[in-house]
Design a protein around this motif. Structure first.
Motif, mmCIF file in Angstrom:
data_model
loop_
_atom_site.group_PDB
_atom_site.id
_atom_site.type_symbol
_atom_site.label_atom_id
_atom_site.label_comp_id
_atom_site.label_asym_id
_atom_site.label_seq_id
_atom_site.Cartn_x
_atom_site.Cartn_y
_atom_site.Cartn_z
ATOM 1 N N ALA A 277 -7.189 3.537 6.000
ATOM 2 C CA ALA A 277 -6.848 4.099 4.688
ATOM 3 C C ALA A 277 -7.914 3.740 3.655
ATOM 4 N N LEU B 265 -6.339 2.709 -4.748
ATOM 5 C CA LEU B 265 -5.779 2.922 -3.411
ATOM 6 C C LEU B 265 -6.660 2.269 -2.348
ATOM 7 N N ARG C 111 -8.289 6.549 -6.844
ATOM 8 C CA ARG C 111 -8.826 6.357 -5.496
ATOM 9 C C ARG C 111 -9.324 4.932 -5.294
ATOM 10 N N TYR D 47 0.818 -1.206 0.000
ATOM 11 C CA TYR D 47 0.000 0.000 0.000
ATOM 12 C C TYR D 47 0.862 1.272 0.000
ATOM 13 N N TRP E 176 -10.279 6.522 1.344
ATOM 14 C CA TRP E 176 -10.432 6.625 -0.107
ATOM 15 C C TRP E 176 -11.855 6.340 -0.545
ATOM 16 N N LEU F 134 0.492 4.139 -2.717
ATOM 17 C CA LEU F 134 0.203 5.519 -2.315
ATOM 18 C C LEU F 134 1.196 6.476 -2.960
ATOM 19 N N GLU G 13 -0.936 8.914 -5.347
ATOM 20 C CA GLU G 13 -1.472 10.062 -4.608
ATOM 21 C C GLU G 13 -1.625 11.308 -5.484
#
Length: 217
Positions: free
Chosen positions: A182, A170, A167, A145, A186, A149, A153
């Motif tokens: 997390a 993620l 998104r 992850y 998202w 990210l 991002e």
């Protein structure tokens, strides 16, 4: 008498024009020649550019046909050739397609090709984000992850062209590693974005339902 003066004035003007022509005729002729040459050159340039674009379009179509016939190695080679020689618009499309063809044999190699596009400063921001998203999609099952990210991002920021897909990737990556905080972050961004596509919103809601309820304080 006035007619005589008119004739004198006409002779004077004629003499003046003759002197001007004798003095500047070479410049006038040269200027006219340059204008004709410039117009001809521009027309020739337009013709050559149109011809190159037509040839590149035909070559792109042939490469796409190879892909549809599952001849991915041949298609990849054809797209790479276009990426090296075609006009600018087709070059970028060919680079993206070549990376996609590489993904059928080696996802890691394809991700590297997408990474090269994302890092190319001559590429537009939306195209860079598209390359980031496609690379991340190939690496979703094998990447951590934090790595996802770092990759996505920028593409997930408000207003980014491909933020919805970024998104979702993620959220999926966080869910795979049991990072529910997390994942929920998202998924909430997806839910609260009024421009999220309906199909993606439905998938996000389904994933949201799989998360454990938020602990009450």
């Amino acid at each position: 008498m006035s007619e005589l003066f008119d004739e004198v004035d006409e002779d004077v003007r004629r003499d003046q024009l003759k002197k001007l022509w004798e003095q500047y005729s070479i410049y006038i002729v040269a200027g006219a020649f340059l204008i004709v040459a410039a117009v001809g050159g521009w027309r020739g340039y337009q013709y050559l550019e149109a011809k190159k674009a037509a040839e590149a379009g035909a070559a792109f179509d042939k490469a796409a046909e190879l892909s549809e016939q599952n001849k991915h190695s041949e298609a990849e080679a054809a797209f790479n050739d276009l990426a090296a020689k075609a006009p600018s618009g087709y070059r970028m499309l060919a680079r993206l397609r070549a990376a996609a063809e590489a993904g059928s044999r080696d996802p890691q190699a394809a991700a590297k090709l997408y990474d090269d596009i994302a890092a190319d400063r001559s590429v537009s921001a939306p195209e860079q984000d598209l390359a980031r998203v496609r690379a991340a999609g190939l690496l979703l099952e094998t990447s951590t992850y934090p790595n996802m990210l770092q990759r996505l991002e920028p593409a997930a920021a408000p207003g980014a062209t491909f933020r919805h897909t970024a998104r979702e990737l993620l959220a999926l990556s966080a869910w795979r590693t049991n990072d529910t905080t997390a994942a929920r972050k998202w998924l909430d961004l997806i839910a609260n974005d009024g421009e999220t596509p309906p199909s993606l919103r439905s998938r996000a809601e389904a994933l949201q339902a799989l998360l454990p309820p938020v602990a009450k304080s």
